[in-house]
Enzyme design. Sequence first.
Site, PDB file in Angstrom:
ATOM      1  N   LEU A 188      -6.711   2.588  -0.378  1.00 13.65           N
ATOM      2  CA  LEU A 188      -6.152   1.405  -1.021  1.00 13.65           C
ATOM      3  C   LEU A 188      -5.849   1.764  -2.460  1.00 13.65           C
ATOM      4  CD1 LEU A 188      -8.596  -1.419   0.207  1.00 13.65           C
ATOM      5  CD2 LEU A 188      -6.310  -0.914   1.089  1.00 13.65           C
ATOM      6  N   ASP A 189      -4.804   1.161  -3.020  1.00 13.16           N
ATOM      7  CA  ASP A 189      -4.561   1.335  -4.446  1.00 13.16           C
ATOM      8  C   ASP A 189      -5.817   0.955  -5.215  1.00 13.16           C
ATOM      9  OD1 ASP A 189      -1.985   1.962  -3.814  1.00 13.16           O
ATOM     10  OD2 ASP A 189      -1.129   0.051  -4.445  1.00 13.16           O
ATOM     11  N   ARG A 190      -5.980   1.575  -6.380  1.00 10.73           N
ATOM     12  CA  ARG A 190      -7.181   1.315  -7.173  1.00 10.73           C
ATOM     13  C   ARG A 190      -7.343  -0.168  -7.496  1.00 10.73           C
ATOM     14  NH1 ARG A 190      -8.360   1.350 -12.679  1.00 10.73           N
ATOM     15  NH2 ARG A 190      -6.196   1.836 -13.187  1.00 10.73           N
TER      16      ARG A 190
END
Length: 464
Positions: free
Chosen positions: A167-169
Site C-alpha cells: 500500500l502507498d505509505r
Amino acid sequence: GERYVPPPRKLSTGVSFGAAHFAETSYYFEGGLRKVRPYYFDFRTYCKGRWVGRSLLHVFSTEFRAQPLAYYRAAARAGRLRLNEEPVRDLDVVLKNNDFLRNTVHRHEPPVTAQPIQILVENDEVVVVDKPSSLPVHPCGRFRHNTVIFILGKEHGLKELHTIHRLDRMTSGVLMFAKTTEVSKRIDEQVRERQLEKEYVCRVVGEFPEHEVVCEEPILVVSYKVGVCRVDPKGKCCKTIFQRLSYNGKTSVVKCLPRTGRTHQIRVHLQYLGHPIVNDPIYNMEAWGPERGRGGKIDKTDEELLKALVEEHRSKQSLDILGISEEDLNSSAENKDCGDSSDRTKSAQADPIDENSCPTRDTENPKKDAKDPERKDIVACPQNSDANLEMLEKNKEFGLCENQDGQRGENAEEKDPLCVECKMTRRDPAPKELVMYLHALRYKGAEFEYCSRMPEWAMEDWEE
C-alpha cells in the site's frame, strides 16, 4: 605493490530481518507520533562499474553531494568509511572492480502516526493487518524502523514475513503478509491471474456523480523519488471503477474498485475526474494549477510541476510527508543521471546490497529517480569538522561506528558531532497531517476474504 581486492562474497537473497536488526534502536511516543531514536547504520555496496578507475574522492564529489567533501574526510578519519573492510585512510584511493564499500552513518527517521497496527488475522499461512496511514510497508528511503515490517517484528514477534502486496505509505487498510514462500507464491499467482479483488474507500472533494464511473486513462510515472504520477497517453493502461456511497454537501465518500495495480492509480484517476482525495498531499495541491489537474490539464512541464510541489511542501515545512528531505533533494538534483538509490542522503553507496536495506520498490519512495527538482539551499557541513573530529575521537561512544550492523549502544541518543541532522530542529507534523482519506477496505482471493472496519472519516454523518 598492487592493492589486493578480495573476491566478492555471496550475498543472501531476499529480505529478512532478525533480532539484531530490531535491536538497532527503540521507539518512543510523543504528541501522537511514533518516533525512532537516532542510531548508527551501515550502508554497503560493491563498486559500481562507472566508478572503476575513479578515486573515492571523485565519486563522493560527483555522486554523493548531500554532504560536502569535508564531511567525508572527517568520516574517513573517524573510521566510518571502509574499503574491503579496511579503514579508508586516503580518499584518493583508486577504485577497482569488486571493491566493497561500507559507510557508517548516524541515521534519523521521520515520525509516523502513533496509531497501533491492528492484527486482523494470524494463522499458519498469513498475517493480515490494518495498516495506519503514514507507515511504509518495508524499509525504504529514510524509513527503516518506522515501517510495518519492523514494528510487527519488534512488537509482535512476527518475523520472516513475505510481502504479498503493498500500500502507498499514506494509504491505510488491509495489508497481507505470507508466512512461507509457498503461500507467497500461491497468492502471487492469483495476483498475476487477476483473481484478487480489491476494494478501497476514500473521501473526495465535491459532489461525485451518483452513477457508476469508469476511468481507464493511462498513467505515467513522473518521478519515483517524489512519488508523482499523471495521466498521459504514453503511460500504462489501467482501469478503476468508482461508486459514490454518500455526499454531505461538501465532500463525497466513494468506493473504488481498481482492476489494475498501477502506482497511485486511484489517486490519479480521482484527480483526473476533478474529485481529488480531500487531503491528498500530492494530487490535491495548488502546484497542479487552478484546475488541480482535472482532465489532465496541468500547463507545466514535469520538472516545473515537481519543483512547484516541493516548494509548496517546503513552505509548509512538510517535506517529510512526501517521504523526502532537503538532503534528498540536494542529492537528487546533483545526480539526475546517476541512478542512485532513494536513500543516498548520507551514504557512500548507490543500491544497498545487504538484506538490512530493502532494495525493492515502494510506491511512495522507490529506489530510482528520473526527474527531480533542484533545491535552492544546500545543507551545510558541520562547522569546524576537525574540532568535531577531535570530540569524536575522544568520546568512546562513537566506537560504535564500527559495529557490523550499525547497532546502537547505551548512549546512542547523544548527538553525533559529525551528523548534520543532529544540529537541525524540525517541525513535527500534526498527527492529522499524516492521515490521508484513502483506505483499503477489502481484499478477496480464491480462498480468502479479509476486511477492515470502515474508517471514521468515511462514515456518512462524519464532520471534519
